[in-house]
Design an enzyme around this catalytic site. Sequence first.
Site, PDB file in Angstrom:
ATOM      1  N   GLU A 289       0.833  -1.206   0.000  1.00 31.87           N
ATOM      2  CA  GLU A 289       0.000   0.000   0.000  1.00 31.87           C
ATOM      3  C   GLU A 289       0.867   1.255   0.000  1.00 31.87           C
ATOM      4  OE1 GLU A 289      -3.086  -0.413   2.950  1.00 31.87           O
ATOM      5  OE2 GLU A 289      -3.525  -2.441   2.300  1.00 31.87           O
TER       6      GLU A 289
ATOM      7  N   GLU B  71      -6.912  -6.890  -2.646  1.00 33.36           N
ATOM      8  CA  GLU B  71      -6.486  -5.496  -2.568  1.00 33.36           C
ATOM      9  C   GLU B  71      -5.037  -5.462  -3.098  1.00 33.36           C
ATOM     10  OE1 GLU B  71      -7.024  -2.040   0.767  1.00 33.36           O
ATOM     11  OE2 GLU B  71      -5.859  -3.793   1.305  1.00 33.36           O
TER      12      GLU B  71
ATOM     13  N   GLU C 211      -9.659   3.523   0.093  1.00 35.38           N
ATOM     14  CA  GLU C 211      -9.659   3.829   1.531  1.00 35.38           C
ATOM     15  C   GLU C 211      -8.708   4.974   1.879  1.00 35.38           C
ATOM     16  OE1 GLU C 211      -8.636   0.239   3.581  1.00 35.38           O
ATOM     17  OE2 GLU C 211      -6.623   0.147   2.788  1.00 35.38           O
TER      18      GLU C 211
HETATM   19  C1  NOJ Z   1      -8.189  -2.699   5.723  1.00 34.98           C
HETATM   20  C2  NOJ Z   1      -9.015  -2.986   4.528  1.00 34.98           C
HETATM   21  O1  NOJ Z   1      -8.360  -2.618   3.337  1.00 34.98           O
HETATM   22  C3  NOJ Z   1     -10.331  -2.274   4.693  1.00 34.98           C
HETATM   23  O2  NOJ Z   1     -11.110  -2.417   3.528  1.00 34.98           O
HETATM   24  C4  NOJ Z   1     -11.044  -2.843   5.904  1.00 34.98           C
HETATM   25  O3  NOJ Z   1     -12.219  -2.149   6.098  1.00 34.98           O
HETATM   26  C5  NOJ Z   1     -10.174  -2.709   7.145  1.00 34.98           C
HETATM   27  N1  NOJ Z   1      -8.868  -3.224   6.885  1.00 34.98           N
HETATM   28  C6  NOJ Z   1     -10.775  -3.438   8.337  1.00 34.98           C
HETATM   29  O4  NOJ Z   1     -10.840  -4.806   8.068  1.00 34.98           O
HETATM   30 CA    CA Z   2      -5.895  -2.148   3.086  1.00 39.20          CA
END
Ligand code: NOJ
Ligand code: CA
Length: 683
Positions: free
Chosen positions: A182, A484, A490
């Site tokens: 990330e 991911e 996010e």
């Molecule tokens: C990181 C994830 O990428 C996200 O989508 C998720 O909501 C949180 N972790 C909590 O599990």
């Molecule tokens: Ca994540």
Amino acid sequence: MRLLSILGALAATLLAVPAAAQQIASASTVASPDGHLVLTIGTNSGEGHPTWSLSRKGQLLISPSRLGFLLTDGLAMDRGFTVVGSETGKGDNTWELPWGERRYVRDHYNELLIRYRQADDRGGRLMNVRVRVFNDGIGFRYEVPEQPALKQMNIADELTQFNIAPKGTAWWIPGGDWNRYEQIYQKTPIDAVSIAHTPITMRLEDGTHLAFHEAALVDYAGYWLRRASGQNFRTHLSPSSRGPRVTRALPMNTPWRTIRVTDDARGLVESDLELNLNEPNKLGDVSWVQPGRYVGIWWGMISGRWTWATGPNHGATTERTKATIDFAKKHNFRGVLVEGWNEGWNADWFSRGFEFSFTKAAPDFDRKEVADYARKKGVRIVGHHETGGNIDVYERQLDDAFRTDAALGIDWVKTGYVADAGGIIAPGDKPGEVRMEWHDGQRQVQHHLKVVETAAKYKVSVNPHEPVKDTGLRRTYPNWVAREGARGMEYNAWGAFANPPEHEATLVYTRMLSGPMDFTPGVLSLKGAEGVPLASTLAKQLGLYLAIYSPIQMAADFPEELEKHPRELAFISQVPTDWSDSRLLAGSVGEYAIFARKDRRSEDWYVGGVGGAEEHTVTFTFDFLDPGKTYIATIFKDGPGATYKTDARHNIAYETRKVKKGDTMTLWLAPGGGAAMRLQPGK
Ligand code: NOJ
Ligand code: CA
């Protein structure tokens, strides 16, 4: 002039290939079906290092580079080798993807198997290398046969070198750093890369595009591409707590080491190299693996309005879940993701995860009531298993978790491994003992497959977050629908950490080469926490559905925010997630990417994608449409003056026009912009 340049090119050809070949003794070569790519492999003269090189159209791409292994319990398998045999082969088959960017994939290659034997005073080991050369790249893997002198490989590291000959630019993220995959992509000269995750993408000075990656990462450690000097790179295996980074009984094959090699960005994006190097579907009938769109109780937690833990702002209540199911039904979404439904969130779960239960619900979430309601409405709950990186706790509950989910009608599960790199908590050898592992180490690679296989037993599809990189295993396990493995939407909820405007136009040519991503587009409010704006125009939010492929696509924003944009929501409510064909119409790494994709279930085409930080005007031709038909194009594009930098990010323009095969279109992409359109054949 022309004659001179032809002579120049000829001289370069003659100089380049033989120079490489000269350094490789007992060299064999294998060329791609079109003859452009030529891989040479043998040993170097002198010390008997297994060695290979690669050229394209006479230009040297990879100068002689070594192969082999370091072991923890014996002399290295890297010198004293002779070639004791070889075999050639070829393949040309077309196979079908149950879901994906396209329906049919052509697997067309020439093959060479080299059999090596090490000198007796170095152990007398046998090691084979199988090479496949395609028109758009190469793959090779080590195949270590059963043999008297070696029962088990305890691999300290793999010594595969890639000595890149021409100069160029690289787009990459660091391997081995705390935030896993990330990270924001760096664009540097090739000789300024340090240690990179794969896929790593390069553009050479003559425009040739390369992407280094791997295929079929099974029971092995993922590799990072480490630069040693100049443009000389080698594999660096992800660590293990156990000394050897990989332990395998013989016979064993490594994953394929791959390089996509193409004339341009389009070739890179349209290549199916890694899928072709994976085994066919092992699950049989996978009609239960269903693509589709989903919404969720998610953005509320990510942006800080609600909590995963129980309390006054708990997101996953029975009531809110039912309301979200109603929204999903009304707007044609298949699924509703519910995070924070289970026990364990009230503890400090990040990189601990000891308290998680994957079967017991929070007190204000009634699983049975919600499941019945969803069933009645024809909507699916999307399950969620956040582990906090604790696979010890998770593996003990794995079977129960998927059995219980399936009984409730859940057939997609999002998993999660939120822990910094190196923070996976794996079971040890004795009760109470744990082992700290890496997200891409051998143990976690084994774990992911165990989850995918367990899920398949219950006809459930999985979508891991904080995963291991994709290496094409969806071909073998089609229920591994997405993951991911990059910075997704996010980050845009987190103000200062937001993704830069060129992020997605970089992802298309880097992360996305590995496979589908659960990016979770569709934040139509263009706002993260505390109203911090996204580096995106409104049109780009629609373009993301065409740029970033996943068979499961989310609309991430709050339902009430989505409903403020009825035209855009109507587009998202029907955009397909499963295609019979996909092509890149216009593209440049990190700058823009416009795709044409054909719906698998109708004659409709969709065109669109994303721009980058700067504005761009792109022109493309509708040469993919059926001849003789007129299509009605419903277009969403950046409105006049749109830019991600100001409130003009909301400026969107709508247009309807007729198009037919051969027409051209010019699209203006705003800074941080994008576009999307649906093309329906008219009467
Ligand atoms: C990181 C994830 O990428 C996200 O989508 C998720 O909501 C949180 N972790 C909590 O599990
Ligand atoms: Ca994540």
